[in-house]
Design a protein around this motif. Structure first.
Motif, PDB file in Angstrom:
ATOM      1  N   LYS A 141       0.708  -1.126  -0.103  1.00 23.98           N
ATOM      2  CA  LYS A 141       0.022  -0.059   0.134  1.00 23.98           C
ATOM      3  C   LYS A 141       0.844   1.238  -0.080  1.00 23.98           C
ATOM      4  O   LYS A 141       0.630   2.291  -0.650  1.00 23.98           O
ATOM      5  CB  LYS A 141      -0.876   0.093   1.035  1.00 23.98           C
ATOM      6  CG  LYS A 141      -2.183  -0.845   1.122  1.00 23.98           C
ATOM      7  CD  LYS A 141      -2.983  -0.734   2.102  1.00 23.98           C
ATOM      8  CE  LYS A 141      -4.419  -1.718   2.085  1.00 23.98           C
ATOM      9  NZ  LYS A 141      -5.181  -1.653   3.473  1.00 23.98           N
ATOM     10  N   GLN A 145       0.747   3.783  -3.113  1.00 27.08           N
ATOM     11  CA  GLN A 145       0.188   5.049  -2.637  1.00 27.08           C
ATOM     12  C   GLN A 145       1.252   6.222  -3.208  1.00 27.08           C
ATOM     13  O   GLN A 145       0.860   7.328  -3.776  1.00 27.08           O
ATOM     14  CB  GLN A 145      -0.139   5.354  -1.312  1.00 27.08           C
ATOM     15  CG  GLN A 145      -0.669   6.784  -0.684  1.00 27.08           C
ATOM     16  CD  GLN A 145      -2.022   6.782  -1.375  1.00 27.08           C
ATOM     17  OE1 GLN A 145      -2.669   5.863  -1.417  1.00 27.08           O
ATOM     18  NE2 GLN A 145      -2.085   8.221  -1.976  1.00 27.08           N
ATOM     19  N   CYS A 148       0.957   6.788  -6.821  1.00 30.38           N
ATOM     20  CA  CYS A 148      -0.232   7.585  -7.085  1.00 30.38           C
ATOM     21  C   CYS A 148       0.022   9.202  -6.844  1.00 30.38           C
ATOM     22  O   CYS A 148      -0.279   9.804  -7.753  1.00 30.38           O
ATOM     23  CB  CYS A 148      -1.268   7.156  -6.427  1.00 30.38           C
ATOM     24  SG  CYS A 148      -2.238   5.519  -6.983  1.00 30.38           S
ATOM     25  N   ASP A 156      -7.166   7.609  -9.999  1.00 27.69           N
ATOM     26  CA  ASP A 156      -8.238   6.820  -9.983  1.00 27.69           C
ATOM     27  C   ASP A 156      -7.934   5.583  -9.443  1.00 27.69           C
ATOM     28  O   ASP A 156      -9.067   4.394  -9.338  1.00 27.69           O
ATOM     29  CB  ASP A 156      -9.297   7.045 -10.789  1.00 27.69           C
ATOM     30  CG  ASP A 156      -9.049   6.345 -12.296  1.00 27.69           C
ATOM     31  OD1 ASP A 156      -7.619   5.979 -12.316  1.00 27.69           O
ATOM     32  OD2 ASP A 156      -9.916   6.327 -13.091  1.00 27.69           O
ATOM     33  N   SER A 157      -6.661   5.200  -9.468  1.00 33.99           N
ATOM     34  CA  SER A 157      -6.305   3.649  -9.203  1.00 33.99           C
ATOM     35  C   SER A 157      -6.681   3.579  -7.653  1.00 33.99           C
ATOM     36  O   SER A 157      -6.562   4.328  -6.797  1.00 33.99           O
ATOM     37  CB  SER A 157      -4.808   3.580  -9.251  1.00 33.99           C
ATOM     38  OG  SER A 157      -4.339   3.681 -10.646  1.00 33.99           O
ATOM     39  N   SER A 158      -7.125   2.140  -7.552  1.00 32.19           N
ATOM     40  CA  SER A 158      -7.446   1.776  -5.966  1.00 32.19           C
ATOM     41  C   SER A 158      -6.402   1.255  -5.389  1.00 32.19           C
ATOM     42  O   SER A 158      -5.908   0.051  -5.905  1.00 32.19           O
ATOM     43  CB  SER A 158      -8.765   0.634  -6.261  1.00 32.19           C
ATOM     44  OG  SER A 158      -8.784   0.192  -4.888  1.00 32.19           O
ATOM     45  N   VAL A 159      -5.569   1.778  -4.623  1.00 29.72           N
ATOM     46  CA  VAL A 159      -4.368   1.417  -3.873  1.00 29.72           C
ATOM     47  C   VAL A 159      -4.713   0.140  -3.129  1.00 29.72           C
ATOM     48  O   VAL A 159      -4.084  -1.015  -3.035  1.00 29.72           O
ATOM     49  CB  VAL A 159      -3.580   2.497  -3.159  1.00 29.72           C
ATOM     50  CG1 VAL A 159      -2.617   1.677  -2.006  1.00 29.72           C
ATOM     51  CG2 VAL A 159      -3.274   3.535  -3.839  1.00 29.72           C
ATOM     52  N   GLU A 160      -5.789   0.151  -2.463  1.00 32.53           N
ATOM     53  CA  GLU A 160      -6.379  -1.167  -1.453  1.00 32.53           C
ATOM     54  C   GLU A 160      -6.499  -2.226  -2.422  1.00 32.53           C
ATOM     55  O   GLU A 160      -6.260  -3.310  -1.954  1.00 32.53           O
ATOM     56  CB  GLU A 160      -7.533  -0.727  -0.983  1.00 32.53           C
ATOM     57  CG  GLU A 160      -8.162  -1.782   0.179  1.00 32.53           C
ATOM     58  CD  GLU A 160      -9.039  -1.077   1.089  1.00 32.53           C
ATOM     59  OE1 GLU A 160      -9.421  -2.248   1.866  1.00 32.53           O
ATOM     60  OE2 GLU A 160      -9.168   0.199   1.213  1.00 32.53           O
ATOM     61  N   GLN A 161      -7.355  -2.012  -3.611  1.00 29.99           N
ATOM     62  CA  GLN A 161      -7.675  -3.248  -4.388  1.00 29.99           C
ATOM     63  C   GLN A 161      -6.249  -3.903  -5.192  1.00 29.99           C
ATOM     64  O   GLN A 161      -6.180  -5.015  -5.074  1.00 29.99           O
ATOM     65  CB  GLN A 161      -8.621  -2.791  -5.383  1.00 29.99           C
ATOM     66  CG  GLN A 161      -9.963  -2.463  -4.859  1.00 29.99           C
ATOM     67  CD  GLN A 161     -11.142  -2.160  -6.194  1.00 29.99           C
ATOM     68  OE1 GLN A 161     -10.810  -2.234  -7.146  1.00 29.99           O
ATOM     69  NE2 GLN A 161     -12.220  -1.851  -5.621  1.00 29.99           N
ATOM     70  N   LEU A 162      -5.488  -2.878  -5.512  1.00 27.83           N
ATOM     71  CA  LEU A 162      -4.194  -3.313  -6.011  1.00 27.83           C
ATOM     72  C   LEU A 162      -3.410  -4.171  -4.980  1.00 27.83           C
ATOM     73  O   LEU A 162      -2.715  -5.389  -5.439  1.00 27.83           O
ATOM     74  CB  LEU A 162      -3.513  -2.360  -6.765  1.00 27.83           C
ATOM     75  CG  LEU A 162      -3.784  -1.634  -8.101  1.00 27.83           C
ATOM     76  CD1 LEU A 162      -3.119  -0.336  -8.316  1.00 27.83           C
ATOM     77  CD2 LEU A 162      -3.782  -2.718  -9.103  1.00 27.83           C
ATOM     78  N   ASP A 164      -4.383  -5.742  -2.419  1.00 28.25           N
ATOM     79  CA  ASP A 164      -5.118  -6.909  -1.948  1.00 28.25           C
ATOM     80  C   ASP A 164      -4.897  -7.921  -3.067  1.00 28.25           C
ATOM     81  O   ASP A 164      -4.845  -9.302  -2.944  1.00 28.25           O
ATOM     82  CB  ASP A 164      -6.594  -6.914  -1.846  1.00 28.25           C
ATOM     83  CG  ASP A 164      -7.055  -6.240  -0.635  1.00 28.25           C
ATOM     84  OD1 ASP A 164      -6.043  -6.030   0.341  1.00 28.25           O
ATOM     85  OD2 ASP A 164      -8.199  -5.515  -0.325  1.00 28.25           O
ATOM     86  N   TYR A 165      -4.920  -7.305  -4.301  1.00 29.97           N
ATOM     87  CA  TYR A 165      -4.575  -8.384  -5.710  1.00 29.97           C
ATOM     88  C   TYR A 165      -3.186  -9.194  -5.427  1.00 29.97           C
ATOM     89  O   TYR A 165      -3.250 -10.139  -5.575  1.00 29.97           O
ATOM     90  CB  TYR A 165      -4.803  -7.577  -6.701  1.00 29.97           C
ATOM     91  CG  TYR A 165      -4.238  -8.297  -7.891  1.00 29.97           C
ATOM     92  CD1 TYR A 165      -5.104  -9.256  -8.798  1.00 29.97           C
ATOM     93  CD2 TYR A 165      -3.149  -8.228  -8.595  1.00 29.97           C
ATOM     94  CE1 TYR A 165      -4.799  -9.965  -9.991  1.00 29.97           C
ATOM     95  CE2 TYR A 165      -2.468  -8.755  -9.603  1.00 29.97           C
ATOM     96  CZ  TYR A 165      -3.655  -9.703 -10.211  1.00 29.97           C
ATOM     97  OH  TYR A 165      -3.233 -10.277 -11.490  1.00 29.97           O
TER      98      TYR A 165
END
Length: 202
Positions: A141, A145, A148, A156-162, A164-165
């Motif tokens: 993260k 972050q 970004c 608009d990238s999702s740090v949390e989703q990336l 978690d992926y």
């Protein structure tokens, strides 16, 4: 007859032996007889040196973090390019998971998947969760972050989703390695996974 001197042992070597047992079997799957046999200690000597099984696991987990997880963190920060940094990070993990001289898989994943975390002693469950967060999730993260904020990832990238992926990828690799999937296949899987990054097509 006078008693002989108590047998001495190298505490670090004994702890490494316990680490190997916990790594291979998880917390619940590691019996005291397995631990004492691997460590070359009697149960009283184990208790005197390390406390109970719970305390021994916590000491072994700390050693695991110091010996293995630190190098993954260093890999993640070793390259200014995000894709290369993630590649080095994930390859570092895959190399550990498949190393012949190591028990195989991930110590934390082996413990977490071996039972319901709620069935573990509270201190073990907390330590496992903290290890996941501090050793991988928060590191990912943090790096994402910064990317970004510096404009190297879309706003608009999702740090949390990336994050978690990639955590899910590492957990999957740990299971794959445990059943004998070789490092070359894990490296190929990593290359495929990296394509999820915005703008990455190679």
């Amino acid at each position: 007859m006078p008693r002989g001197r108590p047998r001495t042992f190298d505490k670090a070597t004994a702890l490494d032996a316990a680490l190997s047992v916990f790594w291979r079997n998880g917390y619940q799957g590691a019996s005291l007889s397995q631990l004492t046999r691997a460590m070359g200690l009697t149960k009283p000597s184990l208790y005197a040196a390390f406390g109970n099984k719970e305390q021994l696991y916590l000491a072994a987990l700390h050693r695991y973090r110091e010996q293995q997880l630190r190098r993954h963190a260093e890999a993640l920060e070793s390259d200014p390019d995000l894709v290369n940094a993630l590649r080095l990070f994930l390859r570092s993990v895959a190399t550990m998971l498949t190393a012949r001289e190591l028990p195989g898989g991930c110590m934390v994943v082996n413990t977490a998947t071996g039972c319901d975390l709620g069935a573990l002693p509270a201190s073990i469950a907390v330590a496992v969760q903290e290890t996941v967060n501090q050793s991988s999730l928060q590191l990912l993260k943090g790096r994402l972050q910064r990317e970004c904020e510096q404009g190297r990832l879309p706003a608009d990238s999702s740090v949390e989703q990336l994050a978690d992926y990639f955590m899910a990828l590492m957990s999957g690799m740990a299971v794959m390695a445990k059943v004998g999937v070789p490092k070359t296949r894990l490296f190929a899987t990593i290359e495929q996974a990296l394509r999820v990054l915005p703008g990455e097509t190679a």
